[in-house]
Design an enzyme around this catalytic site. Sequence first.
Site, short mmCIF file in Angstrom:
data_model
loop_
_atom_site.label_atom_id
_atom_site.label_comp_id
_atom_site.label_asym_id
_atom_site.label_seq_id
_atom_site.Cartn_x
_atom_site.Cartn_y
_atom_site.Cartn_z
N GLU A 205 59.41 -2.01 22.09
CA GLU A 205 60.84 -1.06 22.93
C GLU A 205 61.07 -1.85 24.75
O GLU A 205 61.48 -0.81 25.16
CB GLU A 205 59.89 0.67 23.24
CG GLU A 205 59.54 1.20 21.88
CD GLU A 205 58.39 2.71 22.25
OE1 GLU A 205 58.26 2.34 22.98
OE2 GLU A 205 58.44 3.16 20.69
N LYS A 339 60.60 14.61 18.00
CA LYS A 339 61.79 12.87 17.92
C LYS A 339 62.47 13.66 16.97
O LYS A 339 61.85 14.03 16.11
CB LYS A 339 61.02 12.19 17.37
CG LYS A 339 59.96 11.58 18.13
CD LYS A 339 59.03 10.72 17.54
CE LYS A 339 57.43 9.47 18.69
NZ LYS A 339 56.92 8.74 18.35
#
EC number: 4.2.1.11
Length: 430
Positions: A205, A339
Amino acid sequence: MSIITEVYAREVLDSRGNPTVEVEVYTEAGAFGRALVPSGASTGEYEAVELRDGDKARYLGKGVLKAVENVNDIIADKIIGFDVTDQIGIDKAMIELDGTPNKGKLGANAILGVSLAAARAAADELGVHLYEYLGGVNGKVLPVPMMNILNGGEHADNNVDVQEFMVMPVGAPNFKEALRMGAEILHALKAVLKGKGLNTGVGDEGGFAPNLKSNEEALETIMQAIKDAGYKPGEEVKLAMDAASSEFYNRETGKYELKGEGVTRTSEEMVTWYEEMITKYPIISIEDGLDENDWDGFKLLTERIGDRVQLVGDDLFVTNTTKLKEGIEKGIANSILIKVNQIGTLTETLDAIEMAKRAGYTAVISHRSGETEDSTIADIAVATNAGQIKTGAPTRTDRVAKYNQLLRIEDNLADLAEYHGNETFYNLKK
């Protein structure tokens, strides 16, 4: 009204070099929408099913040709002819077509791609931005970024157990300045790590992934970076953690094995450790502090620190209204991570956000570790006034795509744009 005339899917790559699904939707009026589906590394056992081919001779079994075929040969036939703005109808039709509780037949990656592409096509049809289409005139709150600048766990090849250590620029006057602060802290962190002779390679990330002596050393290192960047920890910048505890929980022993530190803890000992950490450091948010099935532990954690810290359920709730409803009724956590691919349709995603808000829970809109250039979650964050977004470090194009989209949205909103900073945590004691 303009009907959908074509739905087409293809296999493309995500930020980890793994295949994912891209879907395009076209309408009779010439509108067009495209969406790419993300993928997670640490996944909750109750997530909707991501359909993979399993052919080890191709992409190590991670191909998505079956999901692509399901879009092109099955879903397309069902969806063509729908009014492109009938999002609920489109999503409901796909859920019924799949017929399983976890989208295991057609694949959540197939269904989600169509769902998001249809929304983009609808926005294009109406000549508005996606955030305007989804949120109407009320969508105007830019999110506080939860920026993952130091990686561990499943997101990095190092000895740090906690998966993410993040900074939140709560003292910024607007999103643009918040992003600048985060980027400056990231650069300061690189200098701190170099000064210690530590690795400055990055994780999935975009955050750094050094080997450290302990999880607490990660917090200390970030505190130093914040100060070196010229900001005040706790006042201008607060810390956040994603423990992803299910990844180091031993279900046979019922204990948490932090192998990087060589420590084993019970649920109560984990709660005590978090309590110590929030006392020593300006931590405002802890995600998945305990295992997704350790509801007794989560209850204790909520009772002990839930009035002072945002306790986010990711694997705990998996963007699922049934799981969230149970958590609300039992007083578990006080926030949900959102999500889109955990549940598999835009409609169900928006339902989960709405349920959380009605219960006084915050909602954090999130990426996955396997991302693409798709920036839909930036628009969802503003459209729903969620107030928080978690989309990695301000580096790597797959992460920066979301931040840059938020900059565009803030520019477009001009004087209407709001940035709530500390007020985002409205359900905590001040």
